[in-house]
Scaffold this active site. Structure first.
Site, short mmCIF file in Angstrom:
data_model
loop_
_atom_site.label_atom_id
_atom_site.label_comp_id
_atom_site.label_asym_id
_atom_site.label_seq_id
_atom_site.Cartn_x
_atom_site.Cartn_y
_atom_site.Cartn_z
CG HIS A 113 49.18 43.61 36.35
ND1 HIS A 113 48.05 44.23 36.81
CD2 HIS A 113 50.21 44.21 36.98
CE1 HIS A 113 48.39 45.16 37.68
NE2 HIS A 113 49.69 45.16 37.80
CG ASP A 129 35.61 39.36 49.76
OD1 ASP A 129 36.67 38.74 49.98
OD2 ASP A 129 35.56 40.41 49.12
CD GLU A 166 32.41 42.41 50.21
OE1 GLU A 166 32.78 41.72 49.25
OE2 GLU A 166 32.72 43.61 50.34
CB CYS A 194 28.03 42.22 42.19
SG CYS A 194 28.70 42.62 43.80
C1 PEP Z 1 32.75 39.81 46.11
O1 PEP Z 1 33.42 39.77 47.14
O2 PEP Z 1 31.97 38.92 45.76
C2 PEP Z 1 32.87 40.95 45.19
C3 PEP Z 1 32.08 41.07 44.15
O3 PEP Z 1 33.85 41.85 45.43
P1 PEP Z 1 35.40 41.62 45.10
O4 PEP Z 1 35.52 40.41 44.24
O5 PEP Z 1 35.83 42.87 44.43
O6 PEP Z 1 35.99 41.44 46.46
MG MG Z 2 34.40 41.52 47.87
#
Ligand code: PEP
Ligand code: MG
Length: 587
Positions: free
Chosen positions: A198, A465, A441, A512
């Site tokens: 957090h 990931d 991912e 992303c």
């Molecule tokens: C990722 O795995 O790149 C992703 C954007 O998802 P998170 O970071 O929420 O696992």
């Molecule tokens: Mg992810």
């Protein structure tokens, strides 16, 4: 002055939020509650002792309620964390067991509380999952507050700080951080905490430089020591030499100038020097962050991580609650797109009331994300319905995380269809023909991209990931963090494969993961043909800036050279040698 003369030392931790600050340290001193004496209570006095404990709990709750009430609106989401703390005051694990211990062992309340909280700590210690560890920290904060009330120790009050300082703390609780006055606190550093803690989340929200996870900052730094916090590099310089100070003053000035320049132009579209427009969007965790995406010039929300709305509570939210939250985001962003990702819990974000990952030895490979949702169709359908309904209010898309096989997509789509049918039967309006995407991912999804493409409208590459699963590097493990690099040639080749499949089959490809938010990666990403990127909102201006300086055609040729490289450092050198003059700073 030389480093030896000043005793300059560099402490290395984890980057909490970027930026540089130079100033006097202010140690958040919490001593006084560590020395707890044990004494026995006569049987007839036990009810009094329990009453004393309950009174300390009540004072803690009242104090917290007062903090919640006085928290300004812009820091509202810290309050949700504090509300979780409120619930913990009556948590069976802490409250119930302490009373039991007082009665059973006939000991004083302080001793019983200390014993129970160390048992809870031990229980959590063997779990590697950083999110569960975060819950342990929450319990520690609550028990610390009750203990202070029991022993009558004064509360350390961040709000009372009356000079411009850099906080140095073993840990900062959400209650502490919500009281930080930005005009007083230049930055902060902590012994504990990681990116998913957090404290890490709050540091980024406040936008002040911070370094976390330093292990022993509180024993290495004294109040009034001069320190430099380099939030991006994740380092703290203690007793810097004049030369180091001058160096960082320069860097600070450059950073401020760079930030001012890129922020000014961030509301303009990201168009390359040869006229290709990219979509540069923001990732959010909570509806409150939409404003940040807008302020930083985001062309939409490329990833709405919905799990945070589930994490800050004690039971699953209702469809109605979710609908209200999603509607707010979709409406605010309209007509710009909002990609709502379905629940991605477990892995590094465990949900206490879902009662799952505590018996998983390896939660990152466990019942996470889509796997969890397919096992809990009712929880999943509530979310799907909320998204379908919210999509009526703007341009929402739906995305499934952690897909590792085609069957999962087929099943998720079947549940989406059932959700739509049920809404239809109930006469509740919703968006028909919503665009469906999946996160790429997991390496198997990369390899099966051609088959998966037939099932969906878009792919979104989650490099956080993808790197973890393909390079076998736990993304939360500090010991292997040196191996974690998104420019590993294997990652570049995987991204290329996904983009190529997407182009062939007319499926949009977005990125992303964190790879998308680093300007350094941009020549490679542009060469790969990535034209929709989503990142933490604060990174949007920097990416838009570099995009405007690059030419797609050059990047395509550059990529051919990149693909010949066999190691990450070869790729890094190539970028530096070719584009170093355009990039803001070296990695
Ligand atoms: C990722 O795995 O790149 C992703 C954007 O998802 P998170 O970071 O929420 O696992
Ligand atoms: Mg992810």
């Amino acid at each position: 002055m030389s480093a030896a003369a000043t005793g300059e030392r560099i402490l290395t931790g984890i980057s909490g939020s970027p930026g540089i600050c130079i100033g006097k340290a202010y140690i958040v001193d919490r001593e006084g509650v560590n020395v707890i004496e044990k004494y026995y209570i006569r049987k007839e006095k036990l009810p009094d002792e329990i009453r004393r404990f309950k009174a300390a709990v009540k004072t803690g709750k009242d104090d917290l309620a007062a903090i919640i009430k006085s928290t300004p609106a812009e820091l509202r989401h810290h309050v949700d964390i504090l509300e979780t703390h409120m619930a913990l005051y009556k948590d069976k694990m802490l409250y119930g067991r302490t009373i039991e211990t007082i009665e059973r062992e006939m000991v004083n309340a302080e001793w019983a509380l200390k014993k129970v909280s160390s048992e809870v700590k031990m229980m959590f210690q063997n779990i590697s999952d950083p999110y569960i560890k975060g819950r342990a920290t929450d319990i520690a904060h609550v028990s610390d507050r009750i203990m202070r009330n029991l022993v009558g120790a004064g509360e350390f009050d961040i709000a009372a700080i009356d000079k411009r300082v850099i906080l140095v703390a073993h840990d900062l609780s959400p209650a502490d951080t919500s009281k930080i006055k930005l005009e007083r606190v230049k930055g902060f550093v902590t012994d504990l905490g990681g990116k998913t803690s957090h404290t890490g989340i709050i540091a980024r929200t406040l936008g002040i430089p911070s370094v976390l996870g330093l292990d022993n900052a509180t024993s290495q730094i004294k109040s009034d020591d001069l320190i430099i916090v380099d939030g991006r590099a994740g380092i703290v310089v203690v007793h810097p030499t004049d030369k180091t100070i001058a160096l960082y003053e320069d860097r600070l000035q450059q950073y401020e100038e760079y930030k001012a320049v890129i922020t000014r132009s961030s509301q303009l579209p990201a168009i390359t020097a040869d006229g290709i427009q990219l979509q540069v969007m923001g990732n959010i965790e909570l509806p409150e962050e939409v404003v940040s995406v807008m302020d930083h010039g985001g062309d939409g929300i490329g990833l709405f991580r919905t799990e945070f709305l589930y994490l800050r509570r004690t039971s699953f939210p209702s469809q109605e609650e979710l609908y209200e939250q999603y509607k707010e985001v979709v409406e605010l962003m309209a007509p710009k797109p909002v990609v709502i990702r379905t629940l991605d819990i477990n892995g590094d974000k465990a949900l206490s009331y879902a009662n799952n990952s505590d018996d998983e030895v390896n939660p990152a490979l466990g019942l996470r994300a889509i796997r969890f949702c397919l096992k809990k169709p009712n929880v999943f359908k509530d979310q799907l319905k909320a998204i379908l309904r919210a999509a009526l209010h703007g341009n929402a898309k739906i995305m499934f995380p952690m897909i590792s096989s085609v069957e999962e997509v087929v099943e998720a789509k079947r549940l989406l269809e059932i959700s739509a049918e049920e809404l239809d039967k109930e006469g509740i309006p919703f968006r028909k023909g919503i665009k469906i995407g999946i996160m790429i991912e997991v390496p198997s999804a990369v390899i099966m991209a051609d088959v998966l493409a037939k099932e969906v409208d878009f792919f979104s590459i989650g490099t956080n990931d993808l790197v973890q699963y393909s390079l076998a590097i736990d993304r939360g493990n500090r010991k292997v963090a040196y191996l974690y690099n998104t420019l590993h040639p294997a990652v570049i080749r995987m991204v290329k494969h996904v983009v190529d499949v997407g182009t062939e089959q007319g499926v949009n490809v977005l990125m992303c993961g964190e790879m998308a938010g680093d300007p350094y990666n941009m020549p490679v990403l542009l060469g790969l043909g990535m034209n929709e990127l989503s990142m933490v909102p604060q990174s949007i201006p920097g990416i838009k800036d570099i995009v405007k300086k690059l030419k797609t055609e050059d990047s395509k040729l550059f990529l051919l050279e990149v693909l010949k490289q066999g190691t990450t450092s070869d790729v890094l050198n190539l970028i530096q040698n070719t584009y170093g003059n355009l990039l803001p700073e070296k990695k």
